[in-house]
Design an enzyme around this catalytic site. Sequence first.
Site, PDB file in Angstrom:
ATOM      1  N   CYS A 117       0.808  -1.228   0.000  1.00 37.54           N
ATOM      2  CA  CYS A 117       0.000   0.000   0.000  1.00 37.54           C
ATOM      3  C   CYS A 117       0.838   1.273   0.000  1.00 37.54           C
ATOM      4  O   CYS A 117       0.316   2.349  -0.271  1.00 37.54           O
ATOM      5  CB  CYS A 117      -0.943   0.011   1.188  1.00 37.54           C
ATOM      6  SG  CYS A 117      -1.959  -1.454   1.241  1.00 37.54           S
ATOM      7  N   HIS A 258      -3.408   6.870   2.979  1.00 37.91           N
ATOM      8  CA  HIS A 258      -3.791   5.571   2.411  1.00 37.91           C
ATOM      9  C   HIS A 258      -5.169   5.214   2.967  1.00 37.91           C
ATOM     10  O   HIS A 258      -5.411   5.310   4.173  1.00 37.91           O
ATOM     11  CB  HIS A 258      -2.749   4.524   2.793  1.00 37.91           C
ATOM     12  CG  HIS A 258      -3.178   3.128   2.467  1.00 37.91           C
ATOM     13  ND1 HIS A 258      -3.745   2.807   1.256  1.00 37.91           N
ATOM     14  CD2 HIS A 258      -3.153   1.979   3.195  1.00 37.91           C
ATOM     15  CE1 HIS A 258      -4.038   1.518   1.251  1.00 37.91           C
ATOM     16  NE2 HIS A 258      -3.691   1.000   2.412  1.00 37.91           N
ATOM     17  N   ASN A 288     -10.093  -0.573   0.499  1.00 31.50           N
ATOM     18  CA  ASN A 288      -8.631  -0.450   0.424  1.00 31.50           C
ATOM     19  C   ASN A 288      -8.172  -1.003  -0.926  1.00 31.50           C
ATOM     20  O   ASN A 288      -8.292  -2.201  -1.179  1.00 31.50           O
ATOM     21  CB  ASN A 288      -8.023  -1.246   1.592  1.00 31.50           C
ATOM     22  CG  ASN A 288      -6.510  -1.203   1.613  1.00 31.50           C
ATOM     23  OD1 ASN A 288      -5.875  -0.761   0.668  1.00 31.50           O
ATOM     24  ND2 ASN A 288      -5.933  -1.690   2.694  1.00 31.50           N
TER      25      ASN A 288
HETATM   26  N1  ACO Z   1     -17.938  -9.469   9.944  1.00 31.26           N
HETATM   27  C1  ACO Z   1     -18.346  -9.775  11.195  1.00 31.26           C
HETATM   28  N2  ACO Z   1     -17.491 -10.112  12.176  1.00 31.26           N
HETATM   29  C2  ACO Z   1     -16.180 -10.133  11.891  1.00 31.26           C
HETATM   30  C3  ACO Z   1     -15.698  -9.816  10.596  1.00 31.26           C
HETATM   31  C4  ACO Z   1     -16.632  -9.466   9.618  1.00 31.26           C
HETATM   32  N3  ACO Z   1     -16.281  -9.148   8.354  1.00 31.26           N
HETATM   33  N4  ACO Z   1     -14.355  -9.914  10.617  1.00 31.26           N
HETATM   34  C5  ACO Z   1     -14.001 -10.276  11.864  1.00 31.26           C
HETATM   35  N5  ACO Z   1     -15.102 -10.404  12.621  1.00 31.26           N
HETATM   36  C6  ACO Z   1     -15.190 -10.790  14.034  1.00 31.26           C
HETATM   37  C7  ACO Z   1     -13.965 -11.515  14.502  1.00 31.26           C
HETATM   38  O1  ACO Z   1     -14.056 -12.899  14.188  1.00 31.26           O
HETATM   39  C8  ACO Z   1     -14.010 -11.254  15.992  1.00 31.26           C
HETATM   40  O2  ACO Z   1     -14.937 -12.124  16.577  1.00 31.26           O
HETATM   41  P1  ACO Z   1     -14.625 -12.793  18.027  1.00 31.26           P
HETATM   42  O3  ACO Z   1     -14.529 -11.621  18.963  1.00 31.26           O
HETATM   43  O4  ACO Z   1     -15.814 -13.650  18.230  1.00 31.26           O
HETATM   44  O5  ACO Z   1     -13.328 -13.512  17.872  1.00 31.26           O
HETATM   45  C9  ACO Z   1     -14.592  -9.836  16.088  1.00 31.26           C
HETATM   46  O6  ACO Z   1     -15.232  -9.591  14.809  1.00 31.26           O
HETATM   47  C10 ACO Z   1     -13.563  -8.763  16.328  1.00 31.26           C
HETATM   48  O7  ACO Z   1     -12.464  -8.964  15.429  1.00 31.26           O
HETATM   49  P2  ACO Z   1     -11.207  -8.021  15.453  1.00 31.26           P
HETATM   50  O8  ACO Z   1     -10.222  -8.508  14.432  1.00 31.26           O
HETATM   51  O9  ACO Z   1     -10.724  -7.848  16.840  1.00 31.26           O
HETATM   52  O10 ACO Z   1     -11.872  -6.630  14.967  1.00 31.26           O
HETATM   53  P3  ACO Z   1     -11.237  -5.214  14.906  1.00 31.26           P
HETATM   54  O11 ACO Z   1     -12.055  -4.264  15.664  1.00 31.26           O
HETATM   55  O12 ACO Z   1      -9.749  -5.231  15.181  1.00 31.26           O
HETATM   56  O13 ACO Z   1     -11.416  -4.839  13.361  1.00 31.26           O
HETATM   57  C11 ACO Z   1     -10.162  -4.824  11.289  1.00 31.26           C
HETATM   58  C12 ACO Z   1     -10.843  -5.678  12.365  1.00 31.26           C
HETATM   59  C13 ACO Z   1     -11.234  -3.987  10.601  1.00 31.26           C
HETATM   60  C14 ACO Z   1      -9.509  -5.762  10.283  1.00 31.26           C
HETATM   61  C15 ACO Z   1      -9.124  -3.898  11.951  1.00 31.26           C
HETATM   62  O14 ACO Z   1      -8.287  -4.630  12.804  1.00 31.26           O
HETATM   63  C16 ACO Z   1      -8.274  -3.192  10.919  1.00 31.26           C
HETATM   64  O15 ACO Z   1      -8.747  -2.374  10.178  1.00 31.26           O
HETATM   65  N6  ACO Z   1      -6.982  -3.498  10.875  1.00 31.26           N
HETATM   66  C17 ACO Z   1      -6.092  -2.891   9.885  1.00 31.26           C
HETATM   67  C18 ACO Z   1      -6.289  -3.559   8.577  1.00 31.26           C
HETATM   68  C19 ACO Z   1      -5.631  -2.826   7.441  1.00 31.26           C
HETATM   69  O16 ACO Z   1      -5.564  -1.607   7.427  1.00 31.26           O
HETATM   70  N7  ACO Z   1      -5.175  -3.592   6.482  1.00 31.26           N
HETATM   71  C20 ACO Z   1      -4.639  -3.043   5.301  1.00 31.26           C
HETATM   72  C21 ACO Z   1      -3.187  -3.034   5.307  1.00 31.26           C
HETATM   73  S1  ACO Z   1      -2.550  -2.253   3.892  1.00 31.26           S
HETATM   74  C22 ACO Z   1      -1.855  -3.362   2.814  1.00 31.26           C
HETATM   75  O17 ACO Z   1      -0.650  -3.402   2.688  1.00 31.26           O
HETATM   76  C23 ACO Z   1      -2.726  -4.270   1.972  1.00 31.26           C
END
Ligand code: ACO
Length: 331
Positions: A117, A258, A288
């Site tokens: 990214c 980003h 993204n």
């Molecule tokens: N729908 C419903 N529930 C979900 C989903 C979904 N799509 N995805 C995960 N969950 C659940 C999980 O299983 C978890 O359930 P549990 O508590 O029963 O185990 C719960 O939701 C919470 O999951 P977390 O991973 O803790 O959720 P979080 O609040 O951290 O949000 C997210 C997740 C959106 C991925 C966040 O961590 C994030 O944005 N991280 C950065 C990601 C990013 O920017 N990536 C791009 C990188 S750039 C590149 O180089 C490609």
Amino acid sequence: MSLAPRSVVIKGTGSYTPANIKTNDDLAKLVDTSNEWIFTRSGIKERRIADETENTSDMGAKAAARALENAGLEASDIDIVIVATITPDMPFPSTACLVQTKLGIANAICMDIEAACSGFLYIMEVASALLKSGSYRNALIIGAEKLSSILDWQDRTTCVLFGDGAGAAILSISDEADVGLLDFQLGADGANSDVLFMPGGGCSQPATPASIDNRLHYLKMRGREVFKLAVKVMEQAAKEILEQNELKSDQLACVIPHQANMRIIELLASRLEIPMDRFYLNLDKYGNTSAASIPIALDEARREGRIQSGDLTLMVAFGAGLTWGAALIRC
Ligand code: ACO
């Protein structure tokens, strides 16, 4: 030929996203998720998904054609083509060579650079350095991704976050001082390579029936760890570039981050003490798009008049690697 340019300017920009829109409700039919979960955790409402016939080079070429038109240049004016992507059409030849031939660019050096990214900021600095060498006049730089081709559509933790698209810019040498690409602050830390990666398809785990069964040819992410690292490295890069240039954050007319997650951007804004209305955002429409995210936003911000002549703009990114970067431009 030695042209001894004083600066490198953005002469034109263009972007392209596929017509096919997938909303959060559409994804809720594929995996156990909901519009409410996706929107509140990420800020994404919908994303564009390319069809089977549309590859990264096709989207890149369409964005590039718009950038050339915006710059008022012809294909024959381009002497450098660089594509940033983690989803090339194929491992080789480079997507840049495929874009070159699609656009009829006859005499150019062509290469891909992979910094996930952060890729667009990386190729911006590489192209800028090549142009400043005095051997070239105009560079076409493209961030393009078909992330839908490496998403695991059974994994709700990743497939809801990403989309496809491309953005491009034409960089040109200029005799004017204190305009264009003013400074870069890029970085990387391979020690965190396992928070966001695709294990299969390279020489360590080539495609085999077992690698396919084990779903190794899909993007894997430890979201929470990425989140924390993203805020830290983007804050650091942004503060460093402002300090290096003796600037205060209130001198920035626009910030193009980003577009990965609204909560990451909100946290960054509060740590930099920059009001959210100064950030250009299109995350809700595209999700993204990795290396395409910043150039699509840059093109839309220019076309919507959010960046005016003389304005200082900060671009800031993080990505797999980890990689990160900040760039300061005056349009
Ligand atoms: N729908 C419903 N529930 C979900 C989903 C979904 N799509 N995805 C995960 N969950 C659940 C999980 O299983 C978890 O359930 P549990 O508590 O029963 O185990 C719960 O939701 C919470 O999951 P977390 O991973 O803790 O959720 P979080 O609040 O951290 O949000 C997210 C997740 C959106 C991925 C966040 O961590 C994030 O944005 N991280 C950065 C990601 C990013 O920017 N990536 C791009 C990188 S750039 C590149 O180089 C490609």
